[in-house]
Design a protein around this motif. Structure first.
Motif, PDB file in Angstrom:
ATOM      1  N   ARG A  81       0.842  -1.210   0.000  1.00  0.00           N
ATOM      2  CA  ARG A  81       0.000   0.000   0.000  1.00  0.00           C
ATOM      3  C   ARG A  81       0.876   1.258   0.000  1.00  0.00           C
ATOM      4  O   ARG A  81       0.645   2.199  -0.762  1.00  0.00           O
ATOM      5  CB  ARG A  81      -0.915   0.000   1.225  1.00  0.00           C
ATOM      6  CG  ARG A  81      -2.111  -0.926   1.111  1.00  0.00           C
ATOM      7  CD  ARG A  81      -2.979  -0.861   2.366  1.00  0.00           C
ATOM      8  NE  ARG A  81      -4.181  -1.636   2.240  1.00  0.00           N
ATOM      9  CZ  ARG A  81      -5.313  -1.206   1.666  1.00  0.00           C
ATOM     10  NH1 ARG A  81      -5.380   0.008   1.156  1.00  0.00           N
ATOM     11  NH2 ARG A  81      -6.373  -1.986   1.600  1.00  0.00           N
ATOM     12  N   ALA A  82       1.872   1.267   0.869  1.00  0.00           N
ATOM     13  CA  ALA A  82       2.766   2.417   0.951  1.00  0.00           C
ATOM     14  C   ALA A  82       3.525   2.609  -0.359  1.00  0.00           C
ATOM     15  O   ALA A  82       3.773   3.740  -0.793  1.00  0.00           O
ATOM     16  CB  ALA A  82       3.742   2.244   2.116  1.00  0.00           C
ATOM     17  N   TYR A  86       3.524   5.933  -2.630  1.00  0.00           N
ATOM     18  CA  TYR A  86       4.762   6.601  -3.020  1.00  0.00           C
ATOM     19  C   TYR A  86       4.798   6.779  -4.540  1.00  0.00           C
ATOM     20  O   TYR A  86       5.160   7.841  -5.044  1.00  0.00           O
ATOM     21  CB  TYR A  86       5.978   5.793  -2.552  1.00  0.00           C
ATOM     22  CG  TYR A  86       7.296   6.452  -2.878  1.00  0.00           C
ATOM     23  CD1 TYR A  86       7.892   7.322  -1.969  1.00  0.00           C
ATOM     24  CD2 TYR A  86       7.945   6.211  -4.085  1.00  0.00           C
ATOM     25  CE1 TYR A  86       9.103   7.938  -2.264  1.00  0.00           C
ATOM     26  CE2 TYR A  86       9.149   6.828  -4.386  1.00  0.00           C
ATOM     27  CZ  TYR A  86       9.723   7.687  -3.486  1.00  0.00           C
ATOM     28  OH  TYR A  86      10.908   8.296  -3.785  1.00  0.00           O
ATOM     29  N   GLY A  87       4.430   5.736  -5.275  1.00  0.00           N
ATOM     30  CA  GLY A  87       4.459   5.792  -6.727  1.00  0.00           C
ATOM     31  C   GLY A  87       3.525   6.846  -7.293  1.00  0.00           C
ATOM     32  O   GLY A  87       3.889   7.586  -8.212  1.00  0.00           O
ATOM     33  N   GLY A 160       2.250 -13.439  -2.849  1.00  0.00           N
ATOM     34  CA  GLY A 160       2.118 -12.139  -3.511  1.00  0.00           C
ATOM     35  C   GLY A 160       1.418 -11.083  -2.681  1.00  0.00           C
ATOM     36  O   GLY A 160       0.603 -10.313  -3.195  1.00  0.00           O
ATOM     37  N   HIS A 161       1.752 -10.999  -1.393  1.00  0.00           N
ATOM     38  CA  HIS A 161       1.054 -10.087  -0.494  1.00  0.00           C
ATOM     39  C   HIS A 161       1.379  -8.627  -0.780  1.00  0.00           C
ATOM     40  O   HIS A 161       0.502  -7.761  -0.671  1.00  0.00           O
ATOM     41  CB  HIS A 161       1.390 -10.413   0.959  1.00  0.00           C
ATOM     42  CG  HIS A 161       1.284 -11.870   1.278  1.00  0.00           C
ATOM     43  ND1 HIS A 161       0.144 -12.608   1.016  1.00  0.00           N
ATOM     44  CD2 HIS A 161       2.177 -12.731   1.815  1.00  0.00           C
ATOM     45  CE1 HIS A 161       0.349 -13.861   1.394  1.00  0.00           C
ATOM     46  NE2 HIS A 161       1.570 -13.958   1.882  1.00  0.00           N
ATOM     47  N   LEU A 162       2.627  -8.327  -1.140  1.00  0.00           N
ATOM     48  CA  LEU A 162       2.988  -6.951  -1.451  1.00  0.00           C
ATOM     49  C   LEU A 162       2.174  -6.469  -2.654  1.00  0.00           C
ATOM     50  O   LEU A 162       1.651  -5.351  -2.660  1.00  0.00           O
ATOM     51  CB  LEU A 162       4.488  -6.847  -1.720  1.00  0.00           C
ATOM     52  CG  LEU A 162       5.063  -5.432  -1.833  1.00  0.00           C
ATOM     53  CD1 LEU A 162       6.514  -5.405  -1.343  1.00  0.00           C
ATOM     54  CD2 LEU A 162       5.006  -4.895  -3.247  1.00  0.00           C
ATOM     55  N   MET A 163       2.033  -7.320  -3.662  1.00  0.00           N
ATOM     56  CA  MET A 163       1.229  -6.960  -4.834  1.00  0.00           C
ATOM     57  C   MET A 163      -0.233  -6.772  -4.450  1.00  0.00           C
ATOM     58  O   MET A 163      -0.896  -5.847  -4.930  1.00  0.00           O
ATOM     59  CB  MET A 163       1.369  -8.038  -5.916  1.00  0.00           C
ATOM     60  CG  MET A 163       0.699  -7.669  -7.223  1.00  0.00           C
ATOM     61  SD  MET A 163       1.482  -6.225  -7.974  1.00  0.00           S
ATOM     62  CE  MET A 163       0.748  -6.238  -9.596  1.00  0.00           C
ATOM     63  N   ALA A 164      -0.747  -7.638  -3.582  1.00  0.00           N
ATOM     64  CA  ALA A 164      -2.136  -7.500  -3.130  1.00  0.00           C
ATOM     65  C   ALA A 164      -2.342  -6.155  -2.456  1.00  0.00           C
ATOM     66  O   ALA A 164      -3.360  -5.477  -2.671  1.00  0.00           O
ATOM     67  CB  ALA A 164      -2.504  -8.638  -2.177  1.00  0.00           C
ATOM     68  N   GLY A 165      -1.377  -5.730  -1.638  1.00  0.00           N
ATOM     69  CA  GLY A 165      -1.464  -4.433  -0.986  1.00  0.00           C
ATOM     70  C   GLY A 165      -1.437  -3.289  -1.985  1.00  0.00           C
ATOM     71  O   GLY A 165      -2.215  -2.333  -1.873  1.00  0.00           O
ATOM     72  N   SER A 166      -0.555  -3.387  -2.976  1.00  0.00           N
ATOM     73  CA  SER A 166      -0.477  -2.350  -4.007  1.00  0.00           C
ATOM     74  C   SER A 166      -1.785  -2.254  -4.791  1.00  0.00           C
ATOM     75  O   SER A 166      -2.280  -1.156  -5.069  1.00  0.00           O
ATOM     76  CB  SER A 166       0.678  -2.640  -4.980  1.00  0.00           C
ATOM     77  OG  SER A 166       1.923  -2.478  -4.347  1.00  0.00           O
ATOM     78  N   LEU A 167      -2.347  -3.414  -5.142  1.00  0.00           N
ATOM     79  CA  LEU A 167      -3.607  -3.421  -5.898  1.00  0.00           C
ATOM     80  C   LEU A 167      -4.759  -2.886  -5.062  1.00  0.00           C
ATOM     81  O   LEU A 167      -5.632  -2.171  -5.574  1.00  0.00           O
ATOM     82  CB  LEU A 167      -3.914  -4.833  -6.406  1.00  0.00           C
ATOM     83  CG  LEU A 167      -2.918  -5.402  -7.426  1.00  0.00           C
ATOM     84  CD1 LEU A 167      -3.269  -6.857  -7.745  1.00  0.00           C
ATOM     85  CD2 LEU A 167      -2.893  -4.572  -8.705  1.00  0.00           C
TER      86      LEU A 167
END
Length: 200
Positions: A81-82, A86-87, A160-167
């Motif tokens: 998410r963070a 940031y992006g 793929g938890h980091l990707m799940a957070g980003s999505l």
């Protein structure tokens, strides 16, 4: 070893976000464990140059899991998410989200748009990668044939938890609503591609 790479900016987003969530000592410990000590106090530049291998990014994710243990899923989602925040703040052009007016679109179209934007941003640095957005069921799924989190990894559970957070953060940015994201297929588990479903 694959030939797939991600942009410097994506690695930078991850490192800044890991430091935000775990602190400087936590980030340094993770980088040491991942064999990426070269990034300690030496972050990559904030640009779209394709310079970071999928393997390095996957090792970084593995090191976070090892460092945190059982609570790593929630932490990685927070980092994801963070990273999106940031992006969107620092590199909106990379995501193709500059001056986009989504408010007039229905919610499903908003989610579909932002998922496609993320996939297209990743394809800019690794043109050989394949992604698609599956909109045939109640949820909308982001699917990826190649995964920078899974590269070279094997796991009984999805990783793929980091990707799940980003999505999840991307969907929130696009719609204004908190939408659930779950990974239903994972290459590290032996599935043919990764699949993250957004409940709309």
């Amino acid at each position: 070893m694959s030939n797939f790479v991600i942009a410097n900016a994506i690695m930078l987003q991850a490192l800044v976000s890991i430091e935000e969530v775990l602190g400087k000592k936590g980030l340094d410990a993770v980088l040491n464990a991942a064999g990426l000590a070269a990034y300690i106090d030496n972050f990559p530049p904030d640009n779209a140059s394709p310079a970071i291998s999928f393997e390095d990014y996957a090792r970084l994710n593995q090191a976070i899991e090892d460092y945190i243990g059982r609570a790593s899923k929630g932490i990685l989602m927070r980092i994801g998410r963070a990273s999106f925040q940031y992006g969107i703040r620092e590199q909106p052009a990379l995501l193709g989200l500059v001056g986009v007016a989504l408010k007039v679109l229905p919610k499903r179209a908003q989610v579909r748009f932002v998922l496609n934007a993320i996939g297209n941003a990743l394809k800019k640095t690794s043109p050989g990668t394949e992604f698609w957005v599956d909109d045939r069921s109640e949820s909308i799924a982001y699917c990826a044939r190649e995964c920078s989190i899974c590269e070279g990894r094997s796991s009984e559970l999805s990783v793929g938890h980091l990707m799940a957070g980003s999505l999840a953060e991307a969907a929130k940015w696009a719609t204004g609503d908190e939408l659930q994201v779950k990974e239903t297929m994972c290459k590290a588990k032996g599935d043919p591609y990764g699949r993250w479903e957004v409940d709309v």
